[in-house]
Design an enzyme around this catalytic site. Structure first.
Site, PDB file in Angstrom:
ATOM      1  N   LYS A 123       0.853  -1.184   0.000  1.00  0.00           N
ATOM      2  CA  LYS A 123       0.000   0.000   0.000  1.00  0.00           C
ATOM      3  C   LYS A 123       0.888   1.231   0.000  1.00  0.00           C
ATOM      4  O   LYS A 123       1.904   1.284   0.697  1.00  0.00           O
ATOM      5  CB  LYS A 123      -0.913  -0.004   1.224  1.00  0.00           C
ATOM      6  CG  LYS A 123      -1.862   1.195   1.291  1.00  0.00           C
ATOM      7  CD  LYS A 123      -2.687   1.179   2.570  1.00  0.00           C
ATOM      8  CE  LYS A 123      -3.691   0.040   2.559  1.00  0.00           C
ATOM      9  NZ  LYS A 123      -4.604   0.107   3.724  1.00  0.00           N
ATOM     10  N   MET A 169      -0.797   6.642  -2.924  1.00  0.00           N
ATOM     11  CA  MET A 169      -1.829   6.820  -3.936  1.00  0.00           C
ATOM     12  C   MET A 169      -2.462   5.504  -4.375  1.00  0.00           C
ATOM     13  O   MET A 169      -3.581   5.478  -4.870  1.00  0.00           O
ATOM     14  CB  MET A 169      -1.213   7.534  -5.145  1.00  0.00           C
ATOM     15  CG  MET A 169      -2.193   7.997  -6.183  1.00  0.00           C
ATOM     16  SD  MET A 169      -1.471   9.152  -7.376  1.00  0.00           S
ATOM     17  CE  MET A 169      -0.074   8.240  -7.968  1.00  0.00           C
ATOM     18  N   ASP A 209      12.504   9.700  -7.586  1.00  0.00           N
ATOM     19  CA  ASP A 209      12.237   9.209  -6.225  1.00  0.00           C
ATOM     20  C   ASP A 209      12.973   7.894  -5.982  1.00  0.00           C
ATOM     21  O   ASP A 209      12.397   6.922  -5.489  1.00  0.00           O
ATOM     22  CB  ASP A 209      10.733   9.028  -6.007  1.00  0.00           C
ATOM     23  CG  ASP A 209      10.372   8.895  -4.515  1.00  0.00           C
ATOM     24  OD1 ASP A 209      11.200   9.307  -3.667  1.00  0.00           O
ATOM     25  OD2 ASP A 209       9.284   8.383  -4.206  1.00  0.00           O
TER      26      ASP A 209
END
Length: 933
Positions: free
Chosen positions: A12, A15, A138
C-alpha cells in the site's frame, strides 16, 4: 477488475494499493495496482496514476517491471504487472541497522561485495531509463525490489517524468483530501520525492535532472557500504541541506570499505552538481572497474601474425574434430598457430579483428606447453568468437568442451573489433570494444603455457597480437615453482615444495593454498596411476584444512576427489556442507564458481547430475546463468516438464527462475535438501497449491521424515491462522486431509481408508493421491487395486481429467491382470490409432505392453524400439531399453531410472518373464532406498 481473482493485498502506498491476483485468461499470478478508492474521484490523481503506468509500460529492461494491462475506462483505475517474489532493499537494510552481530546468511546478503553487485544492476537500469529521456525522481531503497533469484527491479514510477517535459506543477503537487482518513498524509506544494534522497539543489526548489538521480544513487550506495545514512532529515523538522558528509570508510571501518569506493560515493554526493558524475554510465563504469579489479598492463611482446619466427608451428586443422560442441561446419579447415613464447602467469592479449574473420569464427587458446605439437593444443582454456546474422557469440571452451556461452547484437556496419583477453589470478575474461563480455573463475593450478590462434584467414587479424604483462605479475608467487612441477606431472617434487610453503606460512593464505594444492597433486597422481589408496590420501590432505580460514577448500577438494571416483552423492554433499557451514568465508566464492563450472560440464556431457547442479546454481549463483542459457536449459527440460504431474495440472508456463522450477529439479534429480526452504517460502506466500505440489513431490520421492515434520508444522500453522483473503485454488483445510491420505498410502492402507475424504478434496489433490497410490500398488504386485480406486474417484474428477490421468493406470491394471481383450478395447475406444505409434503419447507404451502380452515378444520389441533416440519422453524410456543401442545409465536422472524400472517391471510381466520382473522390483526398491544421484 472483474477479469482477475484477487488473492490478497501485498502493498500500500500514498496513492495506490497493490494486490496479488490471478489472471484466469492467461493462467498466471499477477501484481495488480489500483488507485485507492477514496482517491478514485480525483481526476488529477487519476491522471498522475495513469502517467506512472504509461511510463513503466514504455520501458523495456530487466530492471523495470513490465506492465501487462492498463485499465482506465471504468471508475476503478488499475494496471497489472508480473508478480515477483522478493523483498525491498529497504527491508534488507532495516534488518541490519544498529545490529552488533549478524547471522551468517544475513552477513553474506549485506556484504560490500553483494551490495556492489546489486548497485551495479541498479545503475544499469537507471542508465537505460535516462537514455529513454526519463527521470525517476524518487530513487530510494523502498523502491528497489530484490527478487529471490537475484533480480533487481526499480519500482514506483509515480514521480517519474520525461526530461523533455516541464515539471507539471498540478500533477506534482500532493493534494490533501479533506474528510479522508489520509487527509494528513501530504502538504500542498510539497516537492515530489523523498527529502533524505534529494540533492541539495532539489531541496532548494531546482528542477530534477540526471544529476539529482545520481545524487540519490549516491545516498543508496552510502547506505549499502556503511549500513547507515549520510545524514537524516527528521520528520516534522525543517529540511536542511547537509554541509559535510563523513567518508564511508571513516563511518564504518569494520566494513573494510576500499578508499576507491569512498571516493566514488563522495563524488556522487557532491553538493555542487558540476562535481558529480556527469552520467550514470560514468558512475557504473567506476563500479565495474572495482568489481573487475582492473590491473595496470605493460606491453611486453608483439606476435607478428605473418612472421614464422613467432610461432612454434602453423598448420591446417578440421576444427570440428577437436571442438565438436561449436557451431562450425565439419568440412571447414582452419589455420592453427601456436606461439613459441609462453605466456606469463598474468597476461593480457590485445588484437583487432576484421568482421570477416569473426564471421568465419576466431579462437584464442592457452594450451599446455607439453605435447602441444602432438594434438593436445585444444587442452586447457580458450575463447571462441563467431558472428552470425549480426549476433556476436562468445563461447568459453575447456578441453574441447563449450562450458559457457553468451551473445549479443552488434552494429551491422561495424567492420573492426578490438578484442582483449585477460588471465589474472584465478580469472579469465574477454573484452570486446572495451566492454566485458565474459568472466570465468578457475581456482585450480593452471596448465596453460603457450598462446594459440585459430582462424580461417590469418590476414583477418589486423596488425600484431600484443602480449601485455600485469604489474602484479612482477611479484612472483611462492607457489609458482611447485605449480610448474605440477604442470609437468612431477607430482612428488611438487608436493615436497608445497609442504615447505605450508611450514613456512602457518596460518596464512599462502600456507592454506599450498595445502590445498598438495591435495590436488595427490589426486592427479592417484588418477593417473589408478591408485585407490591415493584417492584416500587426497581426502586426508584436504581434511587438514578443516575449520581453518580456508575451510571451504577442504570440501571443494573432497568434491573433486568424489567427482573422479564418480561418487556423486558424496560430491554434492561436500559442496553443500561448504556452502552451508562457511557462507561467510572468503574462499566460498571458489565453491560457488565450481558449482557453475560443474553445471556446464555436466550439461554438455549430458550427465544426470546436471539437474542437481542446475538446482545448486539457482540457489548459490543465479546471476551466472544468462538469458540464452535459460532458454537452452528450458528447451532441454521440456520432456520432463511435460511428464511432471504438478506441471501438467497447472497450465501456466514454468519460469526458469521460480520456486516451481526448483521443485521440478528436486523431483527429477531426487535431491531434496531444498524442500524445507520451498515449504517455508510457499507458506509465507500462502500459496496452498505450491504446498500441495511440495508434499506430492516429497511423497513420490519417499521423504517420509519430511512429510512427518513439515506436515505437522503445516497442520499447526493452518489451525493457528485466520484466513481472510479470497482463495482461488486449494483451500487450507483440504491440505490437512491430503496429508492424512499420504500417511495412509505410506502405511499401505485399504483403498477406502486412503480415499475416505475424497468428497472434500480438490480434484488436483485427488489426482496426486491416485498417482502415488497407483505406482505403489503396481510395483508391489497389486495392480488390480487401481480399478477399485478408480471406481471411488471417477465421479470427483472431470471427464477430461479421468481420460488424462486415470485411464492410463486403468489400462495398466488390466495389463497386470493379463486381460488383453479389455486392454485392446480401452485402447481402441479412447486413443486414436495414430497415437499408438507416437512415442510421446501414453498409447505408444501401452500398445507395446499389449503386444508383449498377446503377441510374439519380437513384435513388442520392434514396436517399442521405434521410439526416437533423441529427446525421448520419460514415459517411453522402455523404448530405448528395447532398441539395439540400449540405455546409457549416466544420462538418466534418478526419476528417469525409477520410471524405467517400473516400465521394465510391467513389460517383463506382460512377457511372462517373472524372474526379470522380480529383479526389476528388487532394483526399484533398492534405488528408492539409496536414491543415488
Amino acid at each position: 477488475m472483474q477479469h482477475y481473482d484477487i488473492i490478497r493485498m501485498i502493498g500500500k502506498g500514498g496513492m495506490g494499493e497493490v494486490y496479488l491476483a490471478y489472471d484466469p485468461i492467461c493462467s498466471r499470478k499477477v501484481a495488480l495496482k489500483r488507485i485507492r478508492e477514496d482517491l478514485s474521484d480525483n481526476e488529477l490523481l487519476k491522471k498522475r496514476f495513469l502517467r506512472e503506468a504509461k511510463i513503466a509500460a514504455d520501458l523495456v529492461h530487466p530492471g523495470v517491471v513490465p506492465v501487462f494491462t492498463i485499465c482506465s475506462d471504468s471508475d476503478l483505475v488499475y494496471y497489472t504487472m508480473p508478480y515477483i517474489e522478493g523483498y525491498t532493499l529497504k527491508s534488507l537494510l532495516k534488518s541490519v541497522w544498529q545490529c552488533d552481530s549478524l547471522p551468517k546468511d544475513l552477513a553474506e546478503q549485506t556484504s560490500v561485495g553483494t551490495f556492489l553487485s546489486i548497485f551495479h544492476k541498479i545503475c544499469s537500469t537507471i542508465e537505460y531509463v535516462h537514455s529513454r529521456g526519463i527521470l525517476h525522481r524518487d530513487l530510494k531503497p523502498d523502491n528497489i525490489l530484490l527478487g529471490l533469484f537475484s533480480e533487481v527491479v526499480i519500482l514506483d514510477w509515480g514521480a517519474a517524468l520525461s526530461k523533455e517535459m516541464k515539471e507539471d506543477v498540478l500533477l506534482d503537487l500532493d493534494i490533501p483530501m479533506p474528510g479522508s482518513m489520509f487527509s494528513n498524509m501530504t502538504v500542498p506544494g510539497k516537492i515530489v520525492g523523498t527529502p533524505d534522497y534529494m540533492a541539495p539543489e532539489r531541496l532548494r526548489g531546482a528542477p530534477a535532472s540526471e544529476s539529482t538521480d545520481i545524487y540519490a544513487l549516491g545516498v543508496i550506495l552510502y547506505q549499502m557500504l556503511t549500513l547507515s545514512f549520510p545524514y537524516r532529515n527528521k520528520k516534522g523538522k525543517k529540511i536542511h541541506v547537509p554541509n559535510h558528509i563523513i567518508s564511508p570508510e571513516e563511518v564504518a571501518p569494520h566494513r573494510e570499505i576500499p578508499s576507491f569506493l569512498s571516493q566514488v560515493v563522495m563524488r556522487a554526493l557532491a553538493t555542487d552538481p558540476k562535481e558529480r558524475y556527469t552520467s550514470v554510465q560514468a558512475l557504473k563504469a567506476d563500479i565495474e572497474q572495482h568489481l573487475q579489479g582492473s590491473p595496470q598492463w605493460t606491453p611486453k611482446i608483439a606476435l607478428h601474425t605473418q612472421d614464422a619466427e613467432c610461432w612454434k608451428f602453423h598448420e591446417s586443422i578440421l576444427l570440428s574434430k577437436y571442438f565438436p560442441m561449436l557451431e562450425v561446419s565439419p568440412a571447414l579447415w582452419y589455420s592453427l598457430a601456436i606461439s613459441k613464447i609462453e605466456s606469463f602467469s598474468e597476461v593480457r592479449l590485445e588484437y583487432t579483428l576484421l568482421r570477416k574473420g569473426l564471421e568465419g569464427g576466431f579462437g584464442i587458446l592457452l594450451p599446455p606447453s607439453e605435447n602441444v605439437d602432438h594434438g593436445d593444443f585444444y587442452r586447457g582454456y580458450g575463447f571462441w568468437l563467431h558472428i552470425k546474422k549480426n549476433v556476436l557469440s562468445v563461447s568459453l571452451v575447456r578441453n574441447g568442451l563449450e562450458i559457457q556461452k553468451t551473445s549479443g547484437n552488434i552494429d551491422v556496419n561495424q567492420e573492426k573489433f578490438f578484442i582483449a583477453f585477460e588471465k589474472q589470478n584465478h580469472r579469465l575474461s574477454l573484452n570486446i570494444d572495451h566492454t566485458v563480455w565474459m568472466i570465468h573463475m578457475d581456482y585450480l593450478p593452471g596448465r596453460g603455457g603457450r598462446i594459440g590462434v585459430i582462424i580461417q584467414d590469418i590476414t583477418d587479424v589486423c596488425g600484431n597480437i600484443v602480449v601485455l604483462e600485469s604489474s602484479g605479475a612482477l611479484h612472483v608467487s611462492c607457489l609458482a615453482v611447485p605449480d610448474a612441477f605440477l604442470n609437468e606431472k612431477l607430482y612428488d617434487r611438487a608436493i615436497t615444495f608445497y609442504r615447505r610453503i605450508v611450514e613456512s606460512f602457518p596460518g596464512r593464505k599462502e600456507g592454506y593454498e599450498a595445502q590445498f594444492r598438495i591435495g590436488i597433486a595427490v589426486l592427479e597422481k592417484a588418477a593417473e596411476e589408478g591408485d585407490q589408496e591415493g584417492f584416500s590420501q587426497a581426502l586426508r590432505e584436504f581434511s587438514v584444512l578443516h575449520d581453518s580460514v580456508a575451510a571451504p577448500l577442504e570440501y571443494l577438494g573432497k568434491a573433486l576427489v568424489y567427482q573422479r571416483l564418480e561418487e556423486y552423492n558424496e560430491e554434492v554433499k561436500s559442496l553443500l556442507l561448504a556452502l552451508k557451514r562457511y557462507g561467510q568465508r572468503p574462499e566460498i566464492s571458489r565453491v560457488r564458481d565450481h558449482v557453475v563450472d560443474r553445471l556446464h560440464e555436466a550439461l554438455y556431457s549430458n550427465h544426470r547430475v546436471s539437474l542437481v547442479f542446475m538446482l545448486l546454481a539457482l540457489h548459490v549463483a543465479p546471476e551466472s546463468i544468462n538469458s540464452s542459457e535459460e532458454e537452452h536449459f528450458l528447451k532441454n527440460l521440456q520432456g520432463k516438464i511435460h511428464d511432471t504431474l504438478f506441471c501438467s495440472l497447472d497450465i501456466s508456463p514454468i519460469d526458469f527462475r521460480s520456486s516451481k522450477m526448483e521443485l521440478l529439479l528436486s523431483y527429477w534429480s531426487g535431491f531434496t535438501p531444498f524442500l524445507p526452504g520451498l515449504f517455508q517460502r510457499s507458506w509465507d506466500l500462502k500459496d496452498y497449491r505450491a504446498l500441495a505440489d511440495i508434499f506430492y513431490t516429497a511423497a513420490d520421492l519417499g521423504e517420509r521424515e519430511f512429510i512427518d515434520v513439515y506436515g505437522n508444522t503445516l497442520r499447526e500453522n493452518i489451525q493457528a491462522t485466520t484466513f481472510t483473503e479470497d482463495i482461488v485454488e486449494i483451500f487450507p483445510h483440504q491440505l490437512i486431509h491430503f496429508l492424512s491420505a499420504l500417511d495412509a498410502i505410506f502405511l499401505h492402507a485399504p483403498v477406502e481408508k486412503i480415499f475416505s475424504d475424497v468428497d472434500i478434496l480438490d480434484p488436483v489433490l485427488i489426482i496426486y493421491l491416485f498417482d502415488l497410490f497407483a505406482k505403489d500398488v503396481l510395483i508391489h504386485g497389486k495392480g488390480e487395486q487401481i480399478l477399485d480406486a478408480i471406481q471411488v474417484l471417477e465421479t470427483y474428477v472431470s471427464p477430461q481429467q479421468r481420460h488424462t490421468y486415470l485411464l492410463p493406470y486403468e489400462i495398466l491394471a488390466y495389463l497386470w491382470m493379463k486381460e488383453g481383450k479389455k486392454v485392446h478395447e480401452l485402447l481402441s475406444a479412447h486413443y486414436d490409432e495414430s497415437f499408438w505409434i507416437e512415442d510421446s503419447h501414453w498409447a505408444f507404451v501401452l500398445y507395446g505392453y499389449w503386444l508383449a502380452l498377446t503377441e510374439e515378444s519380437s513384435l513388442a520389441y520392434l514396436h517399442l524400439s521405434g521410439c526416437r533416440e533423441d529427446h525421448v519422453a520419460p514415459r517411453a524410456l522402455i523404448g530405448l531399453f528395447c532398441s539395439p543401442l540400449g540405455i546409457c545409465e549416466n544420462q538418466w536422472s534418478y526419476q528417469e531410472r525409477r520410471n524405467l524400472l517400473l516400465q521394465k517391471f510391467i513389460f517383463f510381466h506382460c512377457l511372462g518373464d517373472d524372474v526379470e520382473r522380480d529383479n526389476c522390483r528388487v532394483a526399484y526398491d533398492l534405488l528408492v532406498k539409496e536414491r543415488l544421484l
